[in-house]
Design a protein around this motif. Sequence first.
Motif, mmCIF file in Angstrom:
data_model
loop_
_atom_site.group_PDB
_atom_site.id
_atom_site.type_symbol
_atom_site.label_atom_id
_atom_site.label_comp_id
_atom_site.label_asym_id
_atom_site.label_seq_id
_atom_site.Cartn_x
_atom_site.Cartn_y
_atom_site.Cartn_z
ATOM 1 N N GLU A 87 37.631 40.019 29.211
ATOM 2 C CA GLU A 87 38.742 40.909 29.536
ATOM 3 C C GLU A 87 39.191 40.547 30.944
ATOM 4 N N VAL A 88 40.444 40.201 31.100
ATOM 5 C CA VAL A 88 40.973 39.824 32.413
ATOM 6 C C VAL A 88 41.797 40.980 32.946
ATOM 7 N N LEU A 89 41.409 41.479 34.111
ATOM 8 C CA LEU A 89 42.086 42.625 34.714
ATOM 9 C C LEU A 89 42.774 42.198 35.999
ATOM 10 N N LYS A 90 44.093 42.177 35.974
ATOM 11 C CA LYS A 90 44.862 41.803 37.167
ATOM 12 C C LYS A 90 45.049 43.066 38.000
ATOM 13 N N GLU A 91 43.962 43.471 38.635
ATOM 14 C CA GLU A 91 43.950 44.717 39.396
ATOM 15 C C GLU A 91 43.225 44.510 40.716
ATOM 16 N N ASN A 92 43.476 45.415 41.633
ATOM 17 C CA ASN A 92 42.685 45.483 42.851
ATOM 18 C C ASN A 92 41.397 46.209 42.502
ATOM 19 N N ILE A 93 40.283 45.508 42.586
ATOM 20 C CA ILE A 93 38.998 46.058 42.166
ATOM 21 C C ILE A 93 38.650 47.342 42.916
ATOM 22 N N PHE A 94 39.160 47.502 44.124
ATOM 23 C CA PHE A 94 38.828 48.682 44.931
ATOM 24 C C PHE A 94 39.540 49.942 44.422
ATOM 25 N N ASP A 95 40.501 49.748 43.515
ATOM 26 C CA ASP A 95 41.201 50.889 42.930
ATOM 27 C C ASP A 95 40.662 51.246 41.553
ATOM 28 N N HIS A 96 39.610 50.574 41.130
ATOM 29 C CA HIS A 96 39.111 50.746 39.761
ATOM 30 C C HIS A 96 37.681 51.263 39.772
ATOM 31 N N THR A 97 37.363 52.123 38.825
ATOM 32 C CA THR A 97 35.985 52.593 38.648
ATOM 33 C C THR A 97 35.518 52.250 37.247
ATOM 34 N N ASP A 98 34.224 52.049 37.098
ATOM 35 C CA ASP A 98 33.636 51.711 35.809
ATOM 36 C C ASP A 98 32.220 52.271 35.779
ATOM 37 N N ASN A 99 31.936 53.146 34.822
ATOM 38 C CA ASN A 99 30.627 53.790 34.743
ATOM 39 C C ASN A 99 29.675 53.115 33.770
ATOM 40 N N ASP A 100 30.083 51.973 33.198
ATOM 41 C CA ASP A 100 29.181 51.240 32.313
ATOM 42 C C ASP A 100 27.999 50.683 33.089
ATOM 43 N N LYS A 101 26.877 50.531 32.406
ATOM 44 C CA LYS A 101 25.696 49.926 33.032
ATOM 45 C C LYS A 101 25.846 48.411 32.957
ATOM 46 N N ALA A 102 26.728 47.906 33.793
ATOM 47 C CA ALA A 102 27.123 46.500 33.723
ATOM 48 C C ALA A 102 26.353 45.645 34.726
ATOM 49 N N ILE A 103 26.305 44.366 34.416
ATOM 50 C CA ILE A 103 25.813 43.360 35.362
ATOM 51 C C ILE A 103 27.002 42.951 36.225
ATOM 52 N N ILE A 104 26.845 42.985 37.538
ATOM 53 C CA ILE A 104 27.931 42.643 38.465
ATOM 54 C C ILE A 104 27.645 41.278 39.090
ATOM 55 N N THR A 105 28.649 40.394 39.086
ATOM 56 C CA THR A 105 28.492 39.102 39.750
ATOM 57 C C THR A 105 29.549 38.951 40.833
ATOM 58 N N SER A 106 29.176 38.271 41.913
ATOM 59 C CA SER A 106 30.082 38.092 43.041
ATOM 60 C C SER A 106 29.823 36.737 43.691
ATOM 61 N N ARG A 107 30.789 35.831 43.575
ATOM 62 C CA ARG A 107 30.683 34.495 44.180
ATOM 63 C C ARG A 107 31.941 34.254 45.003
ATOM 64 N N ALA A 108 31.793 34.141 46.293
ATOM 65 C CA ALA A 108 32.936 33.897 47.194
ATOM 66 C C ALA A 108 33.982 34.993 47.082
ATOM 67 N N PHE A 109 33.523 36.256 47.005
ATOM 68 C CA PHE A 109 34.449 37.389 46.903
ATOM 69 C C PHE A 109 34.559 38.088 48.250
ATOM 70 N N LYS A 110 33.621 38.967 48.554
ATOM 71 C CA LYS A 110 33.611 39.708 49.811
ATOM 72 C C LYS A 110 32.195 39.692 50.383
#
Length: 213
Positions: A126-149
């Motif tokens: 699922e591709v979300l063209k959104e500002n991640i800081f404006d979005h919430t998600d309560n799923d028990k998800a795995i989060i990955t971050s490479r060269a983000f913040k």
Amino acid sequence: MDDSIVKNNLKKVFPNVSRETCIDLEKYIDLIMQENNVINLISRANINREYIVKRHIIDSMQIIDFIDFNQKKIIDLGSGSGLPGIILSIISKNNGSKIKTAMYEKSFHKANFLKQVSTNLNLNTEVLKENIFDHTDNDKAIITSRAFKPLPVVLELLNTNFKNFKNLIIFMGKTGNEILSETLKKWKLDYETKKSITNNDSFILNIKGIKKI
């Protein structure tokens, strides 16, 4: 199509990687190289197949030990060209996992590229063209971050918008130890580290729990 460049390099590090995964990764590299002439997906100074495999594909794949493919969702923050989001989706497709990879990318052109790759390779994304800081998600998800913040920013984001995450996998660069040390003054983390196999100065941080001090 010759998949030998991907296969020969990957097999040295991941001997059990499937032929199907190698073929999909080769197609993905084709799409990167084609689209990189139009938009800046990766550095144009090193735009050759072997470099992409060693610097980006293997670097992204090295986090698979921290991925539970029985989970329902991976969330990739600031996916850019799909590293590691597309890589993880290719792996999950070919190992029979039904996990979905949600990729946040606010750039219009990069988001469209991620959609194109997902369609061409038949990936569960699922591709979300959104500002991640404006979005919430309560799923028990795995989060990955490479060269983000930076790590502190990502922790604040999770603490506010993704409180139920399963684990955070974040790539740390050459100043990673200093950043982690400073972060631990303000956050209590349940974490483990893994030395990077692509850069001696880098490591992977796998965080399973966070609490602000």
